[in-house]
Scaffold this motif. Sequence first.
Motif, short mmCIF file in Angstrom:
data_model
loop_
_atom_site.label_atom_id
_atom_site.label_comp_id
_atom_site.label_asym_id
_atom_site.label_seq_id
_atom_site.Cartn_x
_atom_site.Cartn_y
_atom_site.Cartn_z
N ARG A 73 26.25 -21.88 22.42
CA ARG A 73 26.94 -20.83 21.67
C ARG A 73 25.95 -19.95 20.92
NH1 ARG A 73 30.53 -24.84 19.90
NH2 ARG A 73 29.84 -24.60 17.74
N THR A 74 24.91 -20.58 20.36
CA THR A 74 23.98 -19.80 19.54
C THR A 74 23.10 -18.87 20.36
OG1 THR A 74 22.30 -21.54 19.61
CG2 THR A 74 23.86 -21.61 17.79
N THR A 75 22.94 -19.17 21.64
CA THR A 75 22.04 -18.35 22.45
C THR A 75 22.76 -17.31 23.29
OG1 THR A 75 22.05 -20.09 24.15
CG2 THR A 75 20.24 -20.13 22.58
N LYS A 76 24.07 -17.20 23.13
CA LYS A 76 24.79 -16.15 23.85
C LYS A 76 24.57 -14.81 23.16
CE LYS A 76 28.44 -18.88 25.98
NZ LYS A 76 29.90 -19.12 26.08
N ASN A 77 24.64 -13.73 23.93
CA ASN A 77 24.37 -12.42 23.33
C ASN A 77 25.63 -11.78 22.77
OD1 ASN A 77 25.73 -10.89 25.36
ND2 ASN A 77 23.95 -11.11 26.69
N THR A 78 25.47 -10.61 22.18
CA THR A 78 26.55 -9.97 21.44
C THR A 78 27.70 -9.49 22.32
OG1 THR A 78 25.30 -7.91 21.60
CG2 THR A 78 25.08 -9.15 19.57
N ASN A 79 27.52 -9.47 23.61
CA ASN A 79 28.56 -8.93 24.48
C ASN A 79 29.57 -9.97 24.96
OD1 ASN A 79 27.46 -6.31 24.47
ND2 ASN A 79 25.91 -6.95 25.93
N ASN A 80 29.44 -11.23 24.47
CA ASN A 80 30.36 -12.24 24.96
C ASN A 80 31.53 -12.44 23.99
OD1 ASN A 80 29.58 -14.08 22.89
ND2 ASN A 80 27.76 -14.60 24.05
N ASN A 81 32.41 -13.35 24.34
CA ASN A 81 33.62 -13.57 23.54
C ASN A 81 33.36 -14.27 22.22
OD1 ASN A 81 35.23 -12.43 25.54
ND2 ASN A 81 35.43 -14.38 26.64
N GLY A 85 31.02 -15.11 15.88
CA GLY A 85 30.48 -16.31 15.26
C GLY A 85 29.34 -16.01 14.30
N ILE A 86 28.97 -17.03 13.53
CA ILE A 86 27.86 -16.90 12.60
C ILE A 86 26.54 -17.02 13.35
CG2 ILE A 86 26.73 -17.90 10.58
CD1 ILE A 86 29.39 -16.54 10.00
N ARG A 87 25.61 -16.13 13.05
CA ARG A 87 24.33 -16.12 13.75
C ARG A 87 23.39 -17.19 13.20
NH1 ARG A 87 26.43 -11.21 12.76
NH2 ARG A 87 26.40 -9.64 14.40
N CYS A 88 22.47 -17.63 14.04
CA CYS A 88 21.46 -18.61 13.62
C CYS A 88 20.07 -18.16 14.05
CB CYS A 88 21.72 -19.98 14.22
SG CYS A 88 22.92 -20.95 13.31
N SER A 89 19.12 -18.26 13.15
CA SER A 89 17.73 -18.03 13.53
C SER A 89 17.14 -19.34 14.06
CB SER A 89 16.92 -17.52 12.34
OG SER A 89 16.99 -18.41 11.24
N VAL A 90 17.39 -20.41 13.35
CA VAL A 90 16.99 -21.74 13.81
C VAL A 90 18.10 -22.73 13.49
CG1 VAL A 90 14.50 -21.38 13.59
CG2 VAL A 90 15.78 -22.25 11.64
N ILE A 91 18.10 -23.84 14.22
CA ILE A 91 19.05 -24.93 13.97
C ILE A 91 18.25 -26.18 13.64
CG2 ILE A 91 20.87 -26.36 14.95
CD1 ILE A 91 21.45 -24.03 16.87
N VAL A 92 18.57 -26.79 12.52
CA VAL A 92 17.91 -28.02 12.10
C VAL A 92 18.83 -29.19 12.46
CG1 VAL A 92 17.00 -29.34 10.16
CG2 VAL A 92 16.71 -26.86 10.22
N LEU A 93 18.32 -30.09 13.28
CA LEU A 93 19.06 -31.28 13.69
C LEU A 93 18.46 -32.49 12.97
CD1 LEU A 93 21.08 -32.84 15.48
CD2 LEU A 93 19.34 -32.83 17.29
N VAL A 94 19.27 -33.13 12.12
CA VAL A 94 18.79 -34.25 11.32
C VAL A 94 19.46 -35.54 11.78
CG1 VAL A 94 18.55 -35.20 9.00
CG2 VAL A 94 18.41 -32.73 9.35
N PHE A 95 18.66 -36.51 12.15
CA PHE A 95 19.16 -37.82 12.57
C PHE A 95 19.16 -38.77 11.37
CE2 PHE A 95 17.47 -35.91 16.42
CZ PHE A 95 18.45 -36.19 17.35
N SER A 96 20.24 -39.53 11.23
CA SER A 96 20.35 -40.48 10.12
C SER A 96 21.11 -41.72 10.58
CB SER A 96 21.07 -39.83 8.93
OG SER A 96 22.41 -39.53 9.28
#
Length: 325
Positions: A73-81, A85-96
């Motif tokens: 979802r985060t890597t789709k461009n502006t022309n899709n459905n 959505g909210i834009r992301c520059s980076v995504i932090v994935l934290v394992f716990s």
Amino acid sequence: MSEETKEDEEDKEEEKKDDSEDASLACAELLRLALLSKDLSALSKATTTRLSEDGEVKQLQRGGEEFREILMRTTKNTNNNNAGGIRCSVIVLVFSMNNCQPCVQFAPKLDRLAKEYKDLHVGFVKCNIHESDMNRRLANEAGVFGFPCAQMYDGHTGQKVQLEGGDVKGANEAKLREGLETHAYNVEKFERLKRDAFEALSEAKAKIFCGEDDDEQEQEQEQQRFVTLVKTVTAYASNAIEKEDAKYRRIKTSGKAFTERVKSVGDEGEKCLRAFGFEKKKDDDDDEEEVYEISPVVFDEFDENNKFGKREMRRVIKMLRALTG
């Protein structure tokens, strides 16, 4: 596991890695060719990122399947459905995991960082391995066996960001913050700068490639002239924001490099500089000399007139350098 089986597994992993690298190279080559083609308008609108979060830490339940959906979802461009959505520059994935004191200590820090970096469009996702078997498998796939552990993913490409020193292990807020300061940016400002820069470059390219009947040699010369313009503009912009000496923030219009590489293209060439925040003015030391000077607003991301800053400039410069080689 037998040695033969182990070797087969290693071969499969290498094939996956090669496929991923080939895909990245193919994408880079496609973008490079687009930059050198007759039309840059489509590229100026590409690669908008999305994530349906709003300053909160998302909790995974379905492990890798769910996280891959987020990356897609985060890597789709502006022309899709999913354009709303909210834009992301980076995504932090934290394992716990449960019953983990460092994880408990890290949780409020993570919540604070999620809100602090909201304006830089950072998405935070937590994967507790005790929430589901799928979460546990994701941790194993990611090579995570100590907790907490944070990884960073590029919201533009979906690729894992290679942080200095590797993943953020333990409740190391300082290292995670260091990674965010390096890689996070405001996506809306980035898109605005990217659009303006590519539109300016498109106009300059049209000015350079003016002869439809040019022979192959002339076309190669025009292409090289355009690439030189791009490299010159990105060098000026990079020096202006990275060099401490104030002299790099101003460009004399009478200089040889500027005259031959930028001014020779006409106002279309100079517009490329203006897209990066350079403003034309009289030289303080010589009334008869004109200079281009980087706007001080670029250095203050909290200024209400700030359309983009150093973070966004670095991102666009990096993109252009990747495209031109």
